[in-house]
Design a protein around this motif. Structure first.
Motif, PDB file in Angstrom:
ATOM      1  N   GLU A  20       0.809  -1.482  -0.447  1.00 34.24           N
ATOM      2  CA  GLU A  20       0.718   0.108  -0.030  1.00 34.24           C
ATOM      3  C   GLU A  20       0.826   1.217   0.555  1.00 34.24           C
ATOM      4  O   GLU A  20       0.579   2.324  -0.516  1.00 34.24           O
ATOM      5  CB  GLU A  20      -0.805  -0.107   1.421  1.00 34.24           C
ATOM      6  N   ASP A  21       1.687   1.430   1.054  1.00 32.05           N
ATOM      7  CA  ASP A  21       2.936   2.295   1.070  1.00 32.05           C
ATOM      8  C   ASP A  21       3.409   2.837  -0.201  1.00 32.05           C
ATOM      9  O   ASP A  21       3.054   3.878  -1.066  1.00 32.05           O
ATOM     10  CB  ASP A  21       3.646   2.360   2.073  1.00 32.05           C
ATOM     11  N   ILE A  22       4.169   1.685  -1.618  1.00 34.75           N
ATOM     12  CA  ILE A  22       4.477   1.529  -2.111  1.00 34.75           C
ATOM     13  C   ILE A  22       3.666   2.420  -3.218  1.00 34.75           C
ATOM     14  O   ILE A  22       4.159   3.031  -3.767  1.00 34.75           O
ATOM     15  CB  ILE A  22       5.084  -0.271  -2.786  1.00 34.75           C
ATOM     16  N   LEU A  23       2.333   1.796  -3.540  1.00 34.44           N
ATOM     17  CA  LEU A  23       1.671   1.958  -4.169  1.00 34.44           C
ATOM     18  C   LEU A  23       1.172   3.848  -4.339  1.00 34.44           C
ATOM     19  O   LEU A  23       0.846   4.366  -4.784  1.00 34.44           O
ATOM     20  CB  LEU A  23       0.031   1.844  -4.254  1.00 34.44           C
ATOM     21  N   ARG A  24       0.905   4.449  -3.134  1.00 39.50           N
ATOM     22  CA  ARG A  24       0.426   5.842  -2.493  1.00 39.50           C
ATOM     23  C   ARG A  24       1.861   6.285  -3.387  1.00 39.50           C
ATOM     24  O   ARG A  24       1.716   7.743  -3.450  1.00 39.50           O
ATOM     25  CB  ARG A  24      -0.050   5.691  -0.945  1.00 39.50           C
ATOM     26  N   ASP A  25       2.749   5.823  -3.085  1.00 36.66           N
ATOM     27  CA  ASP A  25       4.272   7.186  -3.635  1.00 36.66           C
ATOM     28  C   ASP A  25       4.726   6.958  -4.796  1.00 36.66           C
ATOM     29  O   ASP A  25       4.885   7.818  -5.308  1.00 36.66           O
ATOM     30  CB  ASP A  25       5.179   5.968  -2.849  1.00 36.66           C
ATOM     31  N   VAL A  26       3.882   6.214  -5.545  1.00 36.05           N
ATOM     32  CA  VAL A  26       3.349   6.820  -6.560  1.00 36.05           C
ATOM     33  C   VAL A  26       2.272   7.650  -7.224  1.00 36.05           C
ATOM     34  O   VAL A  26       1.510   7.533  -8.538  1.00 36.05           O
ATOM     35  CB  VAL A  26       3.972   5.679  -8.060  1.00 36.05           C
ATOM     36  N   GLY A  27       1.273   7.533  -6.356  1.00 32.91           N
ATOM     37  CA  GLY A  27       0.182   8.032  -6.950  1.00 32.91           C
ATOM     38  C   GLY A  27      -0.851   7.820  -6.366  1.00 32.91           C
ATOM     39  O   GLY A  27      -2.297   8.478  -6.608  1.00 32.91           O
ATOM     40  N   LEU A  61       0.412 -16.949 -15.917  1.00 30.31           N
ATOM     41  CA  LEU A  61      -1.225 -16.483 -14.585  1.00 30.31           C
ATOM     42  C   LEU A  61      -0.312 -15.942 -14.050  1.00 30.31           C
ATOM     43  O   LEU A  61      -1.655 -15.497 -12.811  1.00 30.31           O
ATOM     44  CB  LEU A  61      -0.333 -18.126 -13.935  1.00 30.31           C
ATOM     45  N   VAL A  62       0.244 -14.979 -14.099  1.00 30.77           N
ATOM     46  CA  VAL A  62       0.553 -13.807 -12.683  1.00 30.77           C
ATOM     47  C   VAL A  62       1.393 -13.401 -13.424  1.00 30.77           C
ATOM     48  O   VAL A  62       1.995 -13.468 -13.748  1.00 30.77           O
ATOM     49  CB  VAL A  62       1.783 -14.273 -11.880  1.00 30.77           C
ATOM     50  N   ASN A  63       0.876 -11.348 -13.483  1.00 35.99           N
ATOM     51  CA  ASN A  63       2.502 -10.697 -13.947  1.00 35.99           C
ATOM     52  C   ASN A  63       3.572 -11.116 -12.888  1.00 35.99           C
ATOM     53  O   ASN A  63       4.743 -10.266 -13.738  1.00 35.99           O
ATOM     54  CB  ASN A  63       2.035  -9.525 -14.196  1.00 35.99           C
ATOM     55  N   ASN A  64       3.586 -11.148 -11.958  1.00 38.97           N
ATOM     56  CA  ASN A  64       5.001 -11.510 -11.333  1.00 38.97           C
ATOM     57  C   ASN A  64       4.567 -11.873 -10.384  1.00 38.97           C
ATOM     58  O   ASN A  64       3.541 -12.127  -9.749  1.00 38.97           O
ATOM     59  CB  ASN A  64       5.465 -10.506 -11.005  1.00 38.97           C
ATOM     60  N   ALA A  65       6.373 -12.293  -9.940  1.00 36.76           N
ATOM     61  CA  ALA A  65       5.773 -13.079  -8.616  1.00 36.76           C
ATOM     62  C   ALA A  65       6.510 -13.080  -7.637  1.00 36.76           C
ATOM     63  O   ALA A  65       7.719 -12.255  -8.077  1.00 36.76           O
ATOM     64  CB  ALA A  65       5.621 -14.876  -8.370  1.00 36.76           C
ATOM     65  N   PHE A  67       9.148  -7.487  -7.878  1.00 37.07           N
ATOM     66  CA  PHE A  67       7.309  -7.191  -8.106  1.00 37.07           C
ATOM     67  C   PHE A  67       7.302  -5.988  -7.776  1.00 37.07           C
ATOM     68  O   PHE A  67       6.048  -5.861  -8.824  1.00 37.07           O
ATOM     69  CB  PHE A  67       7.942  -8.262  -6.882  1.00 37.07           C
ATOM     70  N   ALA A  68       7.915  -5.677  -6.806  1.00 41.20           N
ATOM     71  CA  ALA A  68       6.877  -4.126  -6.566  1.00 41.20           C
ATOM     72  C   ALA A  68       7.518  -3.016  -7.961  1.00 41.20           C
ATOM     73  O   ALA A  68       6.385  -1.988  -8.555  1.00 41.20           O
ATOM     74  CB  ALA A  68       8.061  -3.242  -5.605  1.00 41.20           C
ATOM     75  N   ARG A  69       8.545  -2.721  -8.737  1.00 38.27           N
ATOM     76  CA  ARG A  69       8.553  -2.150 -10.045  1.00 38.27           C
ATOM     77  C   ARG A  69       7.015  -2.784 -10.700  1.00 38.27           C
ATOM     78  O   ARG A  69       6.961  -0.682 -10.801  1.00 38.27           O
ATOM     79  CB  ARG A  69       9.794  -2.405 -10.369  1.00 38.27           C
ATOM     80  N   SER A  70       7.581  -3.837 -11.085  1.00 36.98           N
ATOM     81  CA  SER A  70       6.065  -4.249 -12.068  1.00 36.98           C
ATOM     82  C   SER A  70       4.786  -3.631 -11.922  1.00 36.98           C
ATOM     83  O   SER A  70       4.225  -2.935 -12.765  1.00 36.98           O
ATOM     84  CB  SER A  70       6.705  -5.557 -12.431  1.00 36.98           C
ATOM     85  N   LEU A  71       4.228  -3.642 -10.848  1.00 40.38           N
ATOM     86  CA  LEU A  71       3.482  -3.686 -10.366  1.00 40.38           C
ATOM     87  C   LEU A  71       2.902  -1.589 -10.358  1.00 40.38           C
ATOM     88  O   LEU A  71       2.231  -1.547 -11.110  1.00 40.38           O
ATOM     89  CB  LEU A  71       3.274  -3.563  -8.759  1.00 40.38           C
ATOM     90  N   THR A  72       3.942  -0.978 -10.120  1.00 38.59           N
ATOM     91  CA  THR A  72       3.698   0.883  -9.654  1.00 38.59           C
ATOM     92  C   THR A  72       4.163   0.708 -11.237  1.00 38.59           C
ATOM     93  O   THR A  72       3.367   1.602 -11.556  1.00 38.59           O
ATOM     94  CB  THR A  72       5.046   1.195  -8.928  1.00 38.59           C
ATOM     95  N   ALA A  73       4.572  -0.063 -12.223  1.00 36.13           N
ATOM     96  CA  ALA A  73       4.527   0.813 -13.530  1.00 36.13           C
ATOM     97  C   ALA A  73       3.343   0.129 -14.259  1.00 36.13           C
ATOM     98  O   ALA A  73       3.570   1.202 -15.115  1.00 36.13           O
ATOM     99  CB  ALA A  73       5.830   0.092 -14.035  1.00 36.13           C
ATOM    100  N   HIS A  74       2.945  -0.275 -13.854  1.00 38.59           N
ATOM    101  CA  HIS A  74       1.554  -1.184 -14.160  1.00 38.59           C
ATOM    102  C   HIS A  74       0.315  -0.133 -13.363  1.00 38.59           C
ATOM    103  O   HIS A  74      -0.405   0.915 -14.786  1.00 38.59           O
ATOM    104  CB  HIS A  74       0.894  -2.097 -13.495  1.00 38.59           C
TER     105      HIS A  74
END
Length: 247
Positions: free
Chosen positions: A55-62, A194-198, A225-232
């Motif tokens: 959640e913190d990582i996602l909020r950090d990118v807006g 089956l997943v974008n990243n693990a 994992f975190a970079r892939s999630l936030t980029a998307h």
């Protein structure tokens, strides 16, 4: 934050072991505990340190806080079943952008690892099929993530036998430890989309209490994992914001 994740992951690992050992309440009362503050917001369960970190990582990118759902609030419809309560879901402007599951394995590796595999394959197949059938329209294809924290000990490093009464088992599973089997599950889910990243993280109950962990596979590092999630997610938010601004 995403450029300095080592200490953040260590906090989440430490929270896991402390909570499993019954020390979570003390950490929730600690003003100096980042892991405690994060997990307290989510209820303080064993893997909530990771949920709070994501959640913190996602909020950090807006990503707005109210777009990041957890547990009951992250319940989504499926295709092969009516609904599934995800650990984390990102729902922005009425569109599903991402889902994440956080799992752990610290004992009873035999039956439990098979259960984890069946659960992960089923959940991910279900949500991808739901997307393909238009359940989440007009959402883009959601980013799907899977994180496993596994105990690294004598039991998980043991080599279980395989049963072959009818056909030969895949060679990669022969002489594979439980750790090897879980790593294979994670990497194959990524390769088969089956997943974008693990993310696959190892620790143990001694050094884990100090936040120590290791990542045996470069492709399954939490940083990737975190970079892939936030980029998307960041990309989809920018697209939607641009579209709204042009109207």
């Amino acid at each position: 934050m995403i450029d300095d994740l080592g200490s953040e992951v260590a906090d989440a690992v430490q929270w896991y072991w402390e909570t499993r050992d019954g020390q979570g309440a003390a950490q929730r009362d600690s003003e100096d505990s980042t892991r405690g503050r994060r997990a307290e917001v989510l209820g303080g369960q064993q893997m909530d340190g990771f949920a709070g970190l994501v959640e913190d990582i996602l909020r950090d990118v807006g990503v707005p806080a109210d777009s990041i759902k957890h547990d009951y609030h992250a319940t989504l419809p499926g295709y092969y079943r009516h609904e599934k309560e995800w650990d984390t879901a990102v729902v922005y402007d009425d569109e599903l952008l991402a889902v994440v599951e956080y799992k752990s394995q610290a004992s009873s590796f035999g039956n439990n690892l098979n259960n984890r595999a069946e659960e992960a394959i089923g959940n991910n197949t279900d949500i991808l099929q739901a997307y393909e059938e238009g359940v989440f329209e007009p959402s883009p294809a959601p980013w799907v993530g899977y994180l496993m924290l596994m105990a690294d000990n004598d039991d998980s490093r043991s080599v279980p036998g395989v049963r072959e009464p009818n056909f030969d088992v895949d060679d990669e599973f022969k002489d594979a430890t439980y750790v090897d089997r879980m790593e294979l599950l994670c990497i194959r889910m990524v390769r088969q989309r089956l997943v974008n990243n693990a993310a696959f993280i190892l620790s143990d109950d001694e050094v884990g209490m100090e936040g120590e962990y290791w990542e045996p596979n470069e492709e399954l590092q939490f940083r990737r994992f975190a970079r892939s999630l936030t980029a998307h997610v960041e990309g989809q938010i920018d697209i939607q914001d641009s579209a709204s601004g042009s109207q």
